[in-house]
Design a protein around this motif. Sequence first.
Motif, PDB file in Angstrom:
ATOM      1  N   MET A 198       0.911  -1.147  -0.015  1.00  0.00           N
ATOM      2  CA  MET A 198       0.148  -0.006   0.275  1.00  0.00           C
ATOM      3  C   MET A 198       0.951   1.191  -0.084  1.00  0.00           C
ATOM      4  O   MET A 198       1.743   1.271   0.762  1.00  0.00           O
ATOM      5  CB  MET A 198      -0.822  -0.126   1.346  1.00  0.00           C
ATOM      6  N   GLU A 199       0.619   2.369  -0.835  1.00  0.00           N
ATOM      7  CA  GLU A 199       1.015   3.648  -0.674  1.00  0.00           C
ATOM      8  C   GLU A 199       0.485   4.525  -0.126  1.00  0.00           C
ATOM      9  O   GLU A 199      -0.763   4.697  -0.743  1.00  0.00           O
ATOM     10  CB  GLU A 199       1.559   3.879  -2.093  1.00  0.00           C
ATOM     11  N   TYR A 224      -3.396   5.934  10.223  1.00  0.00           N
ATOM     12  CA  TYR A 224      -2.364   4.968  10.471  1.00  0.00           C
ATOM     13  C   TYR A 224      -2.997   3.792  10.962  1.00  0.00           C
ATOM     14  O   TYR A 224      -2.541   2.685  10.405  1.00  0.00           O
ATOM     15  CB  TYR A 224      -1.266   5.539  11.723  1.00  0.00           C
ATOM     16  N   LYS A 225      -3.975   3.831  11.794  1.00  0.00           N
ATOM     17  CA  LYS A 225      -4.771   2.511  12.196  1.00  0.00           C
ATOM     18  C   LYS A 225      -5.189   1.844  10.940  1.00  0.00           C
ATOM     19  O   LYS A 225      -5.196   0.747  10.752  1.00  0.00           O
ATOM     20  CB  LYS A 225      -5.750   2.969  13.287  1.00  0.00           C
ATOM     21  N   GLN A 275      -4.836  -2.930   6.625  1.00  0.00           N
ATOM     22  CA  GLN A 275      -5.320  -3.010   5.287  1.00  0.00           C
ATOM     23  C   GLN A 275      -4.275  -3.769   4.684  1.00  0.00           C
ATOM     24  O   GLN A 275      -4.322  -4.399   3.740  1.00  0.00           O
ATOM     25  CB  GLN A 275      -5.594  -1.623   4.454  1.00  0.00           C
ATOM     26  N   GLU A 276      -2.975  -3.575   5.068  1.00  0.00           N
ATOM     27  CA  GLU A 276      -1.720  -4.007   4.469  1.00  0.00           C
ATOM     28  C   GLU A 276      -0.909  -4.899   5.140  1.00  0.00           C
ATOM     29  O   GLU A 276      -0.621  -4.774   6.476  1.00  0.00           O
ATOM     30  CB  GLU A 276      -1.219  -2.914   3.620  1.00  0.00           C
ATOM     31  N   SER A 319       4.325  -0.355  15.934  1.00  0.00           N
ATOM     32  CA  SER A 319       3.189  -1.173  15.536  1.00  0.00           C
ATOM     33  C   SER A 319       3.401  -2.092  14.517  1.00  0.00           C
ATOM     34  O   SER A 319       3.005  -3.246  14.461  1.00  0.00           O
ATOM     35  CB  SER A 319       1.843  -0.465  15.465  1.00  0.00           C
ATOM     36  N   ALA A 320       3.866  -1.559  13.232  1.00  0.00           N
ATOM     37  CA  ALA A 320       3.872  -2.137  11.979  1.00  0.00           C
ATOM     38  C   ALA A 320       4.751  -3.520  12.171  1.00  0.00           C
ATOM     39  O   ALA A 320       4.798  -4.646  11.965  1.00  0.00           O
ATOM     40  CB  ALA A 320       4.252  -1.119  10.882  1.00  0.00           C
TER      41      ALA A 320
END
Length: 103
Positions: A1-2, A21-22, A27-28, A55-56
Amino acid sequence: MECSLPESLDISTVLDSATHYKQWLAQEDRIQIDATSVLRVDAAGLQVLASLFLSAKKHQINIQLVQPTQVLLEAITTLGLREQIEWNCDFGEECYDKNSSCG
């Protein structure tokens, strides 16, 4: 995702940014964040951005800033967040710190 960061990454945009951001995290499994528009940064904005990156990574999502502006790189470095926030200076752009790794 961009995705793209806004022109201002500061206290006035923290709530909206956190919401976006959430959504990005939900989504990706790979997120590239266009940071070419960032002109204004403060500690609150960077705190939320660092939280996104942490988090990511916790959820094993590959995340990276793409072409961050000099003002953003300076803020990341000044606040000691280089290890938390990864960036890529490809596409002919020079890094703020020429001795650093851009990825």
